[in-house]
Design an enzyme around this catalytic site. Structure first.
Site, PDB file in Angstrom:
ATOM      1  N   GLU A 278       4.325  13.790  19.008  1.00  0.00           N
ATOM      2  CA  GLU A 278       5.183  14.077  17.526  1.00  0.00           C
ATOM      3  C   GLU A 278       4.356  14.869  16.743  1.00  0.00           C
ATOM      4  OE1 GLU A 278       4.601  10.845  14.794  1.00  0.00           O
ATOM      5  OE2 GLU A 278       6.919  10.583  14.602  1.00  0.00           O
TER       6      GLU A 278
ATOM      7  N   CYS B 173      10.584   9.388  11.653  1.00  0.00           N
ATOM      8  CA  CYS B 173      10.254   9.062  12.971  1.00  0.00           C
ATOM      9  C   CYS B 173      11.452   9.128  13.939  1.00  0.00           C
ATOM     10  CB  CYS B 173       9.873   7.374  12.919  1.00  0.00           C
ATOM     11  SG  CYS B 173      11.350   6.444  12.070  1.00  0.00           S
TER      12      CYS B 173
ATOM     13  N   LYS C 122       0.750  -0.979  -0.056  1.00  0.00           N
ATOM     14  CA  LYS C 122       0.027   0.146  -0.019  1.00  0.00           C
ATOM     15  C   LYS C 122       0.777   1.196  -0.072  1.00  0.00           C
ATOM     16  CE  LYS C 122      -2.908   3.182   0.901  1.00  0.00           C
ATOM     17  NZ  LYS C 122      -1.932   4.332   1.104  1.00  0.00           N
TER      18      LYS C 122
ATOM     19  N   GLU D 194       5.844  -0.211  13.223  1.00  0.00           N
ATOM     20  CA  GLU D 194       7.159   0.725  13.169  1.00  0.00           C
ATOM     21  C   GLU D 194       6.382   2.255  13.391  1.00  0.00           C
ATOM     22  OE1 GLU D 194      10.523   0.253  12.649  1.00  0.00           O
ATOM     23  OE2 GLU D 194       9.976  -2.202  12.590  1.00  0.00           O
TER      24      GLU D 194
HETATM   25  P1  NAD Z   1      -0.132   7.483   8.645  1.00  0.00           P
HETATM   26  O1  NAD Z   1      -0.353   6.618   9.607  1.00  0.00           O
HETATM   27  O2  NAD Z   1      -1.343   8.494   8.430  1.00  0.00           O
HETATM   28  O3  NAD Z   1      -0.088   6.667   7.163  1.00  0.00           O
HETATM   29  C1  NAD Z   1       1.058   5.853   7.049  1.00  0.00           C
HETATM   30  C2  NAD Z   1       0.401   4.787   5.773  1.00  0.00           C
HETATM   31  O4  NAD Z   1      -0.815   4.097   6.450  1.00  0.00           O
HETATM   32  C3  NAD Z   1      -0.107   5.559   4.537  1.00  0.00           C
HETATM   33  O5  NAD Z   1       0.302   4.638   3.518  1.00  0.00           O
HETATM   34  C4  NAD Z   1      -1.737   5.636   4.731  1.00  0.00           C
HETATM   35  O6  NAD Z   1      -2.437   5.451   3.781  1.00  0.00           O
HETATM   36  C5  NAD Z   1      -1.883   4.225   5.559  1.00  0.00           C
HETATM   37  N1  NAD Z   1      -2.950   4.254   6.474  1.00  0.00           N
HETATM   38  C6  NAD Z   1      -3.776   4.938   6.931  1.00  0.00           C
HETATM   39  N2  NAD Z   1      -4.721   4.663   7.812  1.00  0.00           N
HETATM   40  C7  NAD Z   1      -4.868   3.176   7.500  1.00  0.00           C
HETATM   41  C8  NAD Z   1      -5.768   2.220   7.854  1.00  0.00           C
HETATM   42  N3  NAD Z   1      -6.751   2.434   8.674  1.00  0.00           N
HETATM   43  N4  NAD Z   1      -5.413   1.133   7.607  1.00  0.00           N
HETATM   44  C9  NAD Z   1      -4.519   0.647   6.730  1.00  0.00           C
HETATM   45  N5  NAD Z   1      -3.425   1.746   6.424  1.00  0.00           N
HETATM   46  C10 NAD Z   1      -3.700   3.050   6.722  1.00  0.00           C
HETATM   47  O7  NAD Z   1       1.283   8.143   8.721  1.00  0.00           O
HETATM   48  P2  NAD Z   1       1.901   9.218   8.046  1.00  0.00           P
HETATM   49  O8  NAD Z   1       1.425  10.653   8.783  1.00  0.00           O
HETATM   50  O9  NAD Z   1       1.938   8.821   6.632  1.00  0.00           O
HETATM   51  O10 NAD Z   1       3.234   9.185   8.364  1.00  0.00           O
HETATM   52  C11 NAD Z   1       4.198   9.640   9.633  1.00  0.00           C
HETATM   53  C12 NAD Z   1       4.181   8.697  10.666  1.00  0.00           C
HETATM   54  O11 NAD Z   1       4.847   7.553  10.374  1.00  0.00           O
HETATM   55  C13 NAD Z   1       4.901   9.546  11.735  1.00  0.00           C
HETATM   56  O12 NAD Z   1       4.085   9.068  12.984  1.00  0.00           O
HETATM   57  C14 NAD Z   1       6.211   8.743  12.087  1.00  0.00           C
HETATM   58  O13 NAD Z   1       6.892   8.822  12.993  1.00  0.00           O
HETATM   59  C15 NAD Z   1       5.731   7.252  11.319  1.00  0.00           C
HETATM   60  N6  NAD Z   1       7.222   6.732  11.049  1.00  0.00           N
HETATM   61  C16 NAD Z   1       7.557   5.658  11.621  1.00  0.00           C
HETATM   62  C17 NAD Z   1       8.738   5.149  11.054  1.00  0.00           C
HETATM   63  C18 NAD Z   1       9.465   3.974  12.196  1.00  0.00           C
HETATM   64  O14 NAD Z   1      10.139   3.051  11.479  1.00  0.00           O
HETATM   65  N7  NAD Z   1       9.064   3.828  13.362  1.00  0.00           N
HETATM   66  C19 NAD Z   1       9.200   5.219   9.829  1.00  0.00           C
HETATM   67  C20 NAD Z   1       8.786   6.569   9.291  1.00  0.00           C
HETATM   68  C21 NAD Z   1       7.784   6.941   9.715  1.00  0.00           C
END
Ligand code: NAD
Length: 488
Positions: free
Chosen positions: A385, A286, A177, A252
């Site tokens: 965050e 992150c 996705k 993650e």
């Molecule tokens: P997000 O959770 O909004 O979205 C991430 C992904 O999940 C997108 O592809 C989105 O379409 C999908 N998604 C959203 N709702 C969903 C659902 N109900 N079911 C399945 N998929 C769904 O996050 P974001 O704002 O795009 O990214 C930022 C976040 O990611 C921050 O919190 C950051 O810390 C985290 N992050 C963590 C790591 C790590 O390795 N720990 C690395 C990079 C980013």
């Protein structure tokens, strides 16, 4: 006008697939706010179609030996190397990263891919002893089936490589996705896997919104392992829904990572690393160092140097710029709102605090590097965050107080400490609530062979990448046999 725009479709069973509802989402250029392309707004049916393709392809892929799978992944690595500039240009355009950052990220993704391609010749099990005479026992790694991989846009090709290569080397078929804001890099990568000889259906891409496109991967019984990188709130939902049907789930999630500066630190070095931790990639990491905890005797010196450095960072998308915009307008607005709330709660904005007004940046989703002091440690911005170039400063009396504050959020992803004392460094590193603890460097910087993941609300205890990722993407089977000697 929108008819002439590029449209980024799904990739199912080795070819482009239009969304069944013919619905498209607008994707804007983060640098200037202009419409860049349209992205398939995939439905549940689109996601199910991709899962069917992966389920069908799993049989062939999982029957190949790990060594053969590794050779095919090695061919994908070669294609990534050949087309590295194209991959980097694509990331730069979609995310607004300066070119050197996009190239650096692409290089990291290639290393990641290389590491897991060569894992085909290792994929070790263990040889075990037994209490029963004549019994020989060992473990093997077997694939789970279909892997649903859900990624954000902050480091798009690295995120794709991080999950896809370990999933594939273990013999799983993949439905990825893609993030709403980095659709084209996912399609480009998919095309490249086909050119490199990956069988159709082994790697599929679903574009669109988290709900329904991503959520279908979480709820569909045919998806055996879900690996999600994203926000903690969505991660909790995935843990609940995926956990209920006993799918394997690797999360993650977010971080609010502490960066500690001791009174014996090299302050110039500490400022250098603090600025990188807080502001590089426009704070969209992150592992961003977003809480800086400084011992009081060096607080003013450190603060003044950081506040001098932050405004000197160059915003923009051309070569040599230090940071680009954040990835979309909604994100920009939410960061500005968080800064305003901090101001109302008593925070002093020492620099930044708003979107830049310069002509060439004003239409983009930029945020000036922002340093805030005076905020209570319990204030919202001190604990949650923001995923932008914003950092809070917290003076403390001593190292014990620094540790206490470092451990005072629900997260536990990464941490850094700056000190010349080995004793202080090791004392802190052993006690800080974080999956990664760095000494005299930034809060980020993991490599493909190093396990990454967090305590608390930063994840659910899994570690990717490194050899630990194999535990996410494979089932361990214990095979034993009994040797008879009576007929010899
Ligand atoms: P997000 O959770 O909004 O979205 C991430 C992904 O999940 C997108 O592809 C989105 O379409 C999908 N998604 C959203 N709702 C969903 C659902 N109900 N079911 C399945 N998929 C769904 O996050 P974001 O704002 O795009 O990214 C930022 C976040 O990611 C921050 O919190 C950051 O810390 C985290 N992050 C963590 C790591 C790590 O390795 N720990 C690395 C990079 C980013």
């Amino acid at each position: 006008m929108s008819n002439t725009l590029p449209r980024i479709p799904n990739w199912i069973n080795g070819q482009e697939a239009q969304p069944e509802t013919a619905a498209w989402l607008d994707k804007f250029n983060p640098h200037n706010g202009q419409l860049l392309c349209q992205v398939a707004d995939s439905s549940e049916a689109d996601s199910r179609c991709a899962i069917t393709a992966a389920t069908d392809a799993f049989q062939i892929w999982s029957e190949l030996t790990p060594v053969k799978r590794g050779q095919i992944l090695g061919d994908i690595v070669s294609a990534m190397k050949r087309r590295a500039d194209e991959l980097a240009d694509c990331i730069a355009a979609e995310t607004g990263k300066p070119p050197q950052d996009a190239r650096g990220e692409t290089g990291g993704a290639i290393l990641q891919a290389e590491y897991f391609a060569s894992e085909g010749m290792r994929l070790h099990g263990r040889s075990l002893t037994s209490g029963m005479p004549g019994k020989y026992s060992h473990t093997v790694r077997q694939p789970l089936g279909v892997a649903g991989l859900i990624v954000p846009a902050n480091t798009p090709i690295a995120n794709i490589a991080w999950k896809t290569f370990p999933a594939l080397i273990c013999g799983n078929a993949v439905v990825l996705k893609a993030a709403e804001d980095s659709p084209r890099i996912a399609l480009l990568f998919a095309q490249l896997t086909k050119e490199a000889g990956l069988p159709d259906g082994v790697f599929n891409v679903i574009q669109g919104r988290g709900q329904p496109a991503g959520a279908t991967l979480v709820s569909d019984e045919r998806v055996n392992v879900i690996s999600f990188t994203g926000s903690t709130g969505v991660g909790r939902w995935i843990a609940e829904v995926g956990g209920k049907r006993l799918a394997r789930v690797s999360l993650e999630l977010g971080g609010k990572n502490p960066f500690v500066v001791c009174d014996d630190a090299d302050i110039s070095q500490a400022v250098h690393w603090a600025a990188l931790s807080a502001f590089s990639n426009a704070g969209q990491r992150c592992a961003a160092g977003s809480r800086i905890i400084v011992l009081k005797s060096v607080y003013e010196e450190f603060r003044d140097k950081l506040v001098a450095k932050a405004p000197s960072l160059k915003l923009g998308v051309s070569a040599g710029c230090d940071l680009g915009p954040v990835v979309n307008k909604q994100q920009q607005q939410s960061i500005l709102k968080a800064i305003e709330t901090a101001r109302q709660q008593g925070g002093h904005i020492l620099c930044g605090g708003s979107a830049p007004s310069e002509h060439d940046l004003a239409q983009g989703y930029y945020i000036q590097p922002t340093v805030i002091e005076g905020l209570a440690t319990s204030a919202e911005l001190s604990c949650t965050e923001v995923f932008g170039p914003v950092v809070t400063l917290h003076p403390v009396e001593n190292l014990a107080e620094a540790l206490q504050l470092a451990n005072a959020t629900e997260y536990g992803l990464t941490a850094a400490i700056h000190t010349r004392s080995v004793d202080r460094a090791m004392w802190f590193a052993q006690r800080v609530k974080a999956g990664v603890a760095n000494i005299n460097m930034g809060t980020y910087g993991s490599e493909p062979h190093m396990p990454f993941g967090g305590f608390g609300a930063s994840g659910n205890g899994t570690r990717e990448p490194g050899v630990e990722a194999l535990d996410v993407y494979s089932e361990l089977k214990n095979i034993s046999f009994l040797v008879r000697t009576d007929h010899l």
